[in-house]
Design an enzyme around this catalytic site. Structure first.
Site, PDB file in Angstrom:
ATOM      1  N   ARG A   1       0.809  -1.218   0.000  1.00  0.00           N
ATOM      2  CA  ARG A   1       0.000   0.000   0.000  1.00  0.00           C
ATOM      3  C   ARG A   1       0.840   1.265   0.000  1.00  0.00           C
ATOM      4  NH1 ARG A   1      -2.244  -3.965   1.750  1.00  0.00           N
ATOM      5  NH2 ARG A   1      -0.478  -4.121   3.156  1.00  0.00           N
ATOM      6  N   THR A   2       1.832   1.332   0.885  1.00  0.00           N
ATOM      7  CA  THR A   2       2.600   2.572   1.008  1.00  0.00           C
ATOM      8  C   THR A   2       3.322   2.894  -0.291  1.00  0.00           C
ATOM      9  OG1 THR A   2       2.890   2.198   3.383  1.00  0.00           O
ATOM     10  CG2 THR A   2       4.360   3.792   2.342  1.00  0.00           C
TER      11      THR A   2
ATOM     12  N   LYS B   1      26.186  -5.098  -2.718  1.00  0.00           N
ATOM     13  CA  LYS B   1      27.636  -5.077  -2.984  1.00  0.00           C
ATOM     14  C   LYS B   1      28.405  -4.358  -1.878  1.00  0.00           C
ATOM     15  CE  LYS B   1      26.604  -4.634  -7.949  1.00  0.00           C
ATOM     16  NZ  LYS B   1      26.735  -3.755  -9.126  1.00  0.00           N
TER      17      LYS B   1
ATOM     18  N   ARG C   1      11.595   3.658   2.713  1.00  0.00           N
ATOM     19  CA  ARG C   1      11.306   2.744   3.824  1.00  0.00           C
ATOM     20  C   ARG C   1      12.559   1.928   4.095  1.00  0.00           C
ATOM     21  NH1 ARG C   1       6.056  -0.994   4.444  1.00  0.00           N
ATOM     22  NH2 ARG C   1       5.335   1.046   5.145  1.00  0.00           N
TER      23      ARG C   1
ATOM     24  N   HIS D   1       6.074   6.007  11.289  1.00  0.00           N
ATOM     25  CA  HIS D   1       5.473   5.857   9.959  1.00  0.00           C
ATOM     26  C   HIS D   1       4.552   7.058   9.747  1.00  0.00           C
ATOM     27  CE1 HIS D   1       4.083   4.204   6.330  1.00  0.00           C
ATOM     28  NE2 HIS D   1       3.639   3.022   6.720  1.00  0.00           N
TER      29      HIS D   1
END
Length: 307
Positions: free
Chosen positions: A53-54, A82, A103, A131
């Site tokens: 959703r986000t 890496k 995120r 959040h």
């Protein structure tokens, strides 16, 4: 608000006026979501942790505003595998974009990114910490369904220890005189640091371990959360609490007429399917509201006048 580059890391940085302005702008986008006011802008979405959703709502928000989107949804496909540092990734992506939505699985990663980035960072979740965009859409949903944000009885249920959405909500609601009810097993109780935050900011709260019809009878907002398996290092502990609280439709008998049930989603099994058709269920509309709120947040980060 981080005025140096307009990053949004935590709602602690927003004033009451900031919050209300963002909600007002979200309403304008709901009335007219397709506005090409970001033509020529690039929005980078960097998701080091899974999201549906986000990520999709931020990307849809950018597209509806006329921006282009770059980024990744799987850190395994990036140079971080890496050994590239987060700083180097941020510096590199900032060369190609105007704002970064990020995120990350580490608490504090968004704060660090905002300190090294020459362009705004919008925190789309950092570990179990904060959040803010989810909380803004939660506030927008509460305002729409209740008509206001003042003096609400908000019941937070489930994983209050690792649930970054409930932590962010405490900071956002400090201006609106809420009464919180924390409903959780002791293993997932609201951390002391957040209870102390409530005490320091005059936020009323009551703690419960029971979850039944009588306990939730006074709720204006019933905010369900899932127990987050990915936050547990000991899966036996997860198994012990994963089904602690499940909302069934018959538990809503006798609840307040204005009650609305919210959930940041994804749902696992903490809301029974038989609740979905109850008019008090609002979690799918809540997710839709995220589009309009994130349009407002992107414009705010880029200092774009919505009018």
């Amino acid at each position: 608000m981080n005025q140096s580059n307009r990053s949004l890391i935590t709602l602690e940085e927003l004033s009451k006026a900031d919050i209300l302005q963002l909600l007002d702008n979200a309403a304008k986008f709901e009335a007219c979501p397709n506005r090409k006011i970001l033509d020529g802008k690039i929005v980078a979405t960097l998701f080091f942790e899974p999201s549906t959703r986000t990520r999709l709502s931020f990307e849809t928000a950018a597209n509806r505003l006329g921006a282009r989107v770059i980024g990744f949804s799987d850190a395994a496909t990036t140079s971080s595998t890496k050994g590239e540092t987060l700083k180097d990734t941020i510096m590199m992506v900032s060369n190609y974009s105007d704002v970064i939505v990020m995120r990350h699985f580490l608490e504090g990663a968004a704060r660090y990114a905002s300190e090294v980035s020459p362009i705004p960072i919008i925190n789309a979740g950092d570990g179990a910490n904060q959040h803010p965009s989810q909380t803004m859409l939660d506030l927008y949903s509460m305002q729409k369904t209740q008509g206001h944000l003042d003096n609400l009885n908000i019941y937070l249920v489930g994983d209050l220890k690792y649930g970054r959405t409930v932590h962010s909500m405490l900071t956002a609601m400090r201006f609106f005189n809420p009464t919180f009810h924390f409903i959780a097993p002791k293993e997932l109780a609201m951390p002391d640091v957040y209870k102390q935050y409530c005490n320091n900011n005059g936020i009323k709260f009551v703690e419960h371990t029971d979850f039944n019809r009588d306990v939730i009878a006074g709720a204006d907002i019933l905010y369900m959360t899932r127990v987050q398996r990915e936050r547990f290092s000991n899966l036996d502990e997860y198994e012990k609490v994963k089904d602690a609280y499940i909302l069934h439709n018959d538990m809503l008998e006798g609840s307040k007429p204005n009650l609305r049930i919210l959930h940041p989603l994804p749902r696992v099994n903490e809301i029974s399917q038989d609740v979905d058709n109850n008019p008090k269920a609002y979690y799918f509309q809540q997710a839709k509201n995220g589009l309009y709120v994130r349009q407002a947040l992107i414009c705010n980060a880029l200092n774009i006048n919505v009018d």
